[in-house]
Design an enzyme around this catalytic site. Structure first.
Site, PDB file in Angstrom:
ATOM      1  N   HIS A 181       3.289 -10.111  30.951  1.00  0.00           N
ATOM      2  CA  HIS A 181       2.873  -8.594  30.601  1.00  0.00           C
ATOM      3  C   HIS A 181       2.174  -7.991  31.795  1.00  0.00           C
ATOM      4  CE1 HIS A 181       3.658  -9.791  26.698  1.00  0.00           C
ATOM      5  NE2 HIS A 181       2.585 -10.874  26.678  1.00  0.00           N
ATOM      6  N   HIS A 191       6.543  -9.096  23.007  1.00  0.00           N
ATOM      7  CA  HIS A 191       7.426 -10.732  23.371  1.00  0.00           C
ATOM      8  C   HIS A 191       8.725 -10.505  23.153  1.00  0.00           C
ATOM      9  CE1 HIS A 191       2.822 -11.225  22.420  1.00  0.00           C
ATOM     10  NE2 HIS A 191       3.043 -12.315  23.523  1.00  0.00           N
TER      11      HIS A 191
END
Length: 337
Positions: A57, A220
């Site tokens: 991320h 995700h």
């Protein structure tokens, strides 16, 4: 799969080594419990902020370690929670004697491991820990990853605003309360055009036809509300704002809203497209009587190489705007210095 890497197994470690090489203000602690911390020691009496989560991320979270933001970050493997030992080691390294605030995205693994770490830090080192849970995603109430809403873009806002208050010398309760208030004031929604490819798997997590998009996707690659035909930037901005502004935070308040707006790229979206989206957000909010007090456009909370964007709105007052404008000096966020 085409990626710049040495081996999939060394992907996270090699990236952290490069981060430290590029930014001498950061130190990467390696070994069984790796974490990233400010190189300079924590000022005595300052509340320390620690966050973390699965890698993939970036720049969240290690890119936000620095003055005015986080004191340390704990990276897990790609899309995998860090383990409690990492958080405990980080807490012991950066505790300035005033306690530690954990900023935790609402994903089951992160919540369980940070909770255990808070208990261990208290038992083993006498460090008092407060936790701020981020659950800003309005796309779905529950998912295979979470009980309740997912923690996404508002994580950056919590880290920035609570970090600014901690830098001023506020006590542990005040910093944690401020973080919770920011989370309560923030809502996010994301749209994806492609799936992302993890180094270990070597293929996208999901496939979309050329003329479709995933609406309400997670960071995700979790599925969202629905798949639908590809829409224009104006239509995408409108559907995201419809979902966010339908929340009681906005819908039940007759007072005009002042907001921080973040249009965030999910990893593979060109900045030009993010500005096209922001322009549509600006136009739409003006038409709805919402004032953009501050804005942030770029890749901040990503999902590896996913093409897509997330939208975050946070209601603000004068105090929060002052904290937003306060100096910050982290690799991925820097102003006022």
């Amino acid at each position: 799969m085409k990626k710049f890497l040495n081996t999939p197994d060394s992907y996270v470690a090699d990236g952290l080594a490069g981060l430290a090489a590029a930014h001498p203000t950061l130190t990467v602690v390696t070994g069984a419990a790796p974490f990233v911390r400010r190189t300079a020691p924590t000022r005595p009496g300052k509340v320390a902020l620690i966050s973390g989560g699965g890698s993939g991320h970036e720049p969240l979270h290690a890119g936000f370690v620095g003055v005015g933001m986080l004191d340390a970050a704990c990276p897990g493997e790609v899309f995998t929670s860090p383990v409690p030992g990492q958080m405990v080691a980080a807490a012991q390294a950066v505790d300035g004697g005033a306690g530690v605030v954990f900023v935790v995205k609402n994903y089951t693994g992160d919540v369980l491991n940070f909770r255990m770490a808070a208990e261990l830090a208290d038992e083993e080192a006498g460090i008092v820990v407060e936790t701020v849970l981020v659950d800003d995603d309005v796309a779905v109430q529950d998912s295979t990853w979470t009980a309740g809403r997912r923690g996404t873009g508002a994580t950056l806002l919590v880290e920035k605003l609570a970090g600014a208050l901690a830098e001023r010398g506020a006590d542990l309760a005040a910093v944690a309360d401020l973080g919770r208030r920011v989370n309560a004031n923030a809502r996010s929604f994301a749209v994806a055009l492609t799936g992302c490819t993890t180094p270990a798997n070597g293929k996208p997590g999901f496939l979309l036809p050329e003329d479709e998009m995933e609406v309400g996707v997670g960071i995700h690659g979790e599925p969202g509300r629905r798949r639908q035909k590809l829409a224009s930037a104006r239509e995408v901005a409108e559907l995201a704002l419809d979902a966010i502004l339908a929340e009681p935070l906005f819908a039940d308040d007759a007072e005009p809203a002042d907001v921080i707006v973040m249009v965030n790229g999910l990893g593979a979206t060109p900045l030009s497209e993010l500005y096209i989206l922001f322009n549509e957000v600006s136009r739409a909010l003006t038409g709805r009587g919402v004032t953009i007090a501050r804005s942030l456009v770029g890749n901040y909370v990503t999902s590896l190489d996913m093409a897509g964007a997330s939208f975050t709105l946070c209601r603000v007052d004068d105090e929060l705007l002052e904290l937003w404008d306060a100096p910050v000096n982290a690799p991925a966020l820097r102003w006022g210095l």
